[in-house]
Each structure stands twice: as C-alpha cells, then as structure tokens.
Motif scaffolding. Structure first.
Motif, mmCIF file in Angstrom:
data_model
loop_
_atom_site.group_PDB
_atom_site.id
_atom_site.type_symbol
_atom_site.label_atom_id
_atom_site.label_comp_id
_atom_site.label_asym_id
_atom_site.label_seq_id
_atom_site.Cartn_x
_atom_site.Cartn_y
_atom_site.Cartn_z
ATOM 1 N N ASP A 23 0.824 -1.210 0.000
ATOM 2 C CA ASP A 23 0.000 0.000 0.000
ATOM 3 C C ASP A 23 0.859 1.262 0.000
ATOM 4 O OD1 ASP A 23 -2.321 -1.500 -0.045
ATOM 5 O OD2 ASP A 23 -2.769 -1.215 2.091
ATOM 6 N N VAL A 24 1.915 1.270 0.806
ATOM 7 C CA VAL A 24 2.805 2.439 0.861
ATOM 8 C C VAL A 24 3.475 2.660 -0.495
ATOM 9 C CG1 VAL A 24 4.949 3.348 1.854
ATOM 10 C CG2 VAL A 24 3.206 2.340 3.351
ATOM 11 N N LEU A 25 4.018 1.591 -1.070
ATOM 12 C CA LEU A 25 4.704 1.732 -2.360
ATOM 13 C C LEU A 25 3.727 2.121 -3.467
ATOM 14 C CD1 LEU A 25 7.183 -1.263 -2.082
ATOM 15 C CD2 LEU A 25 7.674 1.188 -1.770
ATOM 16 N N ALA A 26 2.544 1.509 -3.476
ATOM 17 C CA ALA A 26 1.545 1.839 -4.495
ATOM 18 C C ALA A 26 1.112 3.300 -4.388
ATOM 19 C CB ALA A 26 0.343 0.906 -4.382
ATOM 20 N N ALA A 27 0.960 3.796 -3.167
ATOM 21 C CA ALA A 27 0.574 5.206 -2.983
ATOM 22 C C ALA A 27 1.658 6.136 -3.517
ATOM 23 C CB ALA A 27 0.304 5.490 -1.506
ATOM 24 N N ARG A 28 2.909 5.793 -3.271
ATOM 25 C CA ARG A 28 4.011 6.617 -3.789
ATOM 26 C C ARG A 28 4.016 6.597 -5.321
ATOM 27 N NH1 ARG A 28 8.680 6.993 -0.111
ATOM 28 N NH2 ARG A 28 9.703 8.081 -1.825
ATOM 29 N N LEU A 29 3.789 5.427 -5.898
ATOM 30 C CA LEU A 29 3.754 5.319 -7.356
ATOM 31 C C LEU A 29 2.565 6.074 -7.944
ATOM 32 C CD1 LEU A 29 4.787 1.584 -7.629
ATOM 33 C CD2 LEU A 29 6.110 3.554 -8.474
ATOM 34 N N ARG A 30 1.417 6.029 -7.274
ATOM 35 C CA ARG A 30 0.241 6.785 -7.733
ATOM 36 C C ARG A 30 0.553 8.279 -7.695
ATOM 37 N NH1 ARG A 30 -2.620 6.892 -10.650
ATOM 38 N NH2 ARG A 30 -4.219 8.112 -9.638
ATOM 39 N N ALA A 31 1.200 8.741 -6.644
ATOM 40 C CA ALA A 31 1.534 10.166 -6.519
ATOM 41 C C ALA A 31 2.477 10.609 -7.637
ATOM 42 C CB ALA A 31 2.162 10.447 -5.154
ATOM 43 N N MET A 32 3.281 9.691 -8.139
ATOM 44 C CA MET A 32 4.204 9.976 -9.242
ATOM 45 C C MET A 32 3.520 9.807 -10.604
ATOM 46 S SD MET A 32 7.405 7.704 -7.759
ATOM 47 C CE MET A 32 8.224 7.676 -9.352
ATOM 48 N N ASP A 33 2.273 9.329 -10.622
ATOM 49 C CA ASP A 33 1.535 9.001 -11.839
ATOM 50 C C ASP A 33 2.244 7.917 -12.657
ATOM 51 O OD1 ASP A 33 -0.824 9.317 -13.297
ATOM 52 O OD2 ASP A 33 0.181 10.603 -14.772
ATOM 53 N N ALA A 34 2.986 7.035 -11.960
ATOM 54 C CA ALA A 34 3.702 5.950 -12.623
ATOM 55 C C ALA A 34 2.797 4.745 -12.882
ATOM 56 C CB ALA A 34 4.910 5.529 -11.788
ATOM 57 N N VAL A 35 1.651 4.705 -12.186
ATOM 58 C CA VAL A 35 0.703 3.604 -12.313
ATOM 59 C C VAL A 35 -0.710 4.174 -12.347
ATOM 60 C CG1 VAL A 35 2.223 1.934 -11.167
ATOM 61 C CG2 VAL A 35 0.615 3.274 -9.805
ATOM 62 N N PRO B 211 -3.054 -0.188 -7.171
ATOM 63 C CA PRO B 211 -2.953 -0.677 -5.788
ATOM 64 C C PRO B 211 -3.767 -1.954 -5.546
ATOM 65 C CG PRO B 211 -3.162 1.697 -5.788
ATOM 66 C CD PRO B 211 -3.416 1.241 -7.201
ATOM 67 N N ALA B 212 -5.008 -1.983 -5.992
ATOM 68 C CA ALA B 212 -5.846 -3.167 -5.801
ATOM 69 C C ALA B 212 -5.321 -4.341 -6.620
ATOM 70 C CB ALA B 212 -7.293 -2.859 -6.172
ATOM 71 N N ALA B 213 -4.882 -4.079 -7.848
ATOM 72 C CA ALA B 213 -4.353 -5.149 -8.694
ATOM 73 C C ALA B 213 -3.088 -5.745 -8.080
ATOM 74 C CB ALA B 213 -4.064 -4.614 -10.097
ATOM 75 N N LEU B 214 -2.260 -4.914 -7.500
ATOM 76 C CA LEU B 214 -1.026 -5.373 -6.860
ATOM 77 C C LEU B 214 -1.344 -6.259 -5.659
ATOM 78 C CD1 LEU B 214 2.098 -5.099 -6.741
ATOM 79 C CD2 LEU B 214 1.737 -3.095 -5.286
ATOM 80 N N ARG B 215 -2.247 -5.803 -4.805
ATOM 81 C CA ARG B 215 -2.634 -6.596 -3.617
ATOM 82 C C ARG B 215 -3.300 -7.908 -4.033
ATOM 83 N NH1 ARG B 215 -4.397 -1.626 -1.924
ATOM 84 N NH2 ARG B 215 -6.529 -2.223 -2.371
ATOM 85 N N ASP B 216 -4.201 -7.846 -5.016
ATOM 86 C CA ASP B 216 -4.904 -9.048 -5.460
ATOM 87 C C ASP B 216 -3.935 -10.074 -6.034
ATOM 88 O OD1 ASP B 216 -7.253 -7.817 -4.683
ATOM 89 O OD2 ASP B 216 -7.930 -7.392 -6.737
#
Length: 173
Positions: free
Chosen positions: A41-53, A58-63
C-alpha cells in the motif's frame, strides 16, 4: 488482458530482443510495514503520486500478491510483487529496504511465508519484457553481496544509485 496465472511466462519465447532496461523509478530505505499488504500500500501510494501507475494498480497489486505470492527464499529473503502491464504507466523498478523483515507468502508455496528484507517490484508496461526483466532481476537477487550492499544504503538516493549500478552489472557506486 489475462488476470490469472503468474506473470513469469514469456508469450514470445523465440524473441531475442535485448533485456529490458530496469531503471529505478522509486527507491525507499527503511520502509516501516507490519504486513506485506501495508508495504504494498505504501509503495503503491508513492507510485500513484508519481503518476507511474493507474488508479487500479494498488488493488491489482494486492490481489495478485494474495493469489500468486512473490516471497523468495534467496540468500537475502526478497519479495518481487508486481501487477499486470495494463496498470503501469512508467516502466522500471521499485526497490525498497524494510526496517524489519516483513512476511510475504512464498512463491509457489503452500501457505509458507518468507521474511522479506527487500522488495524489488518490476513495473513493466510491455508484457513481452517481463521474463527478460525478471531474469535480470533474479540474477541480482541471487547475489548475496549485491543485495547486502543495497540493504546498507543510507538513504533513498544512495539506494537508487546502488541498485542502478548493480542492475548494470557493476559494483556499488
């Protein structure tokens, strides 16, 4: 796009294109997390903030991690979580050292856990590049000296520099 099955197969096994470049797009030292889901969740949030994903990443990564665990019992236990290419906007590699080992499900395991000390998350928008990128990454992760060098990085910038150098086949910067 196919949502099932591990992302470790190459749809074009005869493809002889050069290995995919794994530029470090995010490096995090001393990530505090109690669980694998917290770390993701922490890494996905950082990537979302960078617009890299994308927003579904986040949900796809966890799933994907819940269905196909990625903990590896390499010389320094590591997790290589990833999501399908359609969720990736910027290809590269996320590398994170953990403040304390975090249990990730063992890849191919039957409920076992690996106490991961490092997370190496490939972000690849091209499905054909996955196998080559994962092979290059696995070569690095099997090198205990190289991984211990990453764990010794004092800050995010140093971690990114060391990881980039190691991925190019060099020693620590």
């Amino acid at each position: 796009m196919d949502q099932g099955g591990p992302m470790l197969t190459d749809p074009h096994p005869g493809d002889t294109a050069p290995a995919a470049a794994l530029d470090v797009v995010l490096a995090v030292t001393g990530l505090e997390a109690a669980t694998a889901a917290d770390a993701l969740d922490v890494l996905a949030a950082r990537l979302r903030a960078m617009d890299a994903v994308d927003t579904d990443f986040p949900a796809a990564l966890r799933d994907r991690e819940a269905t196909y665990p990625t903990g590896l019992a390499t010389p320094v236990p590591t997790a290589i979580p990833h999501a399908e290419p359609q969720h990736v906007r910027t290809s590269g590699l996320v590398v994170a050292t953990l403040a304390a080992p975090v249990p990730f499900g063992a890849m191919g395991g039957q409920g076992e856990n690996v106490a991961a000390e490092l997370i190496a998350m490939p972000l690849l928008a091209d499905a054909r590049a996955h196998l080559r990128a994962l092979q290059a990454l696995m070569g690095l992760l099997r090198d205990e000296e190289a991984v211990r060098d990453l764990l010794a990085a004092g800050d995010d910038t140093e971690l990114a520099s060391r990881a980039a150098s190691r991925l190019r086949g060099g020693s620590a910067a």
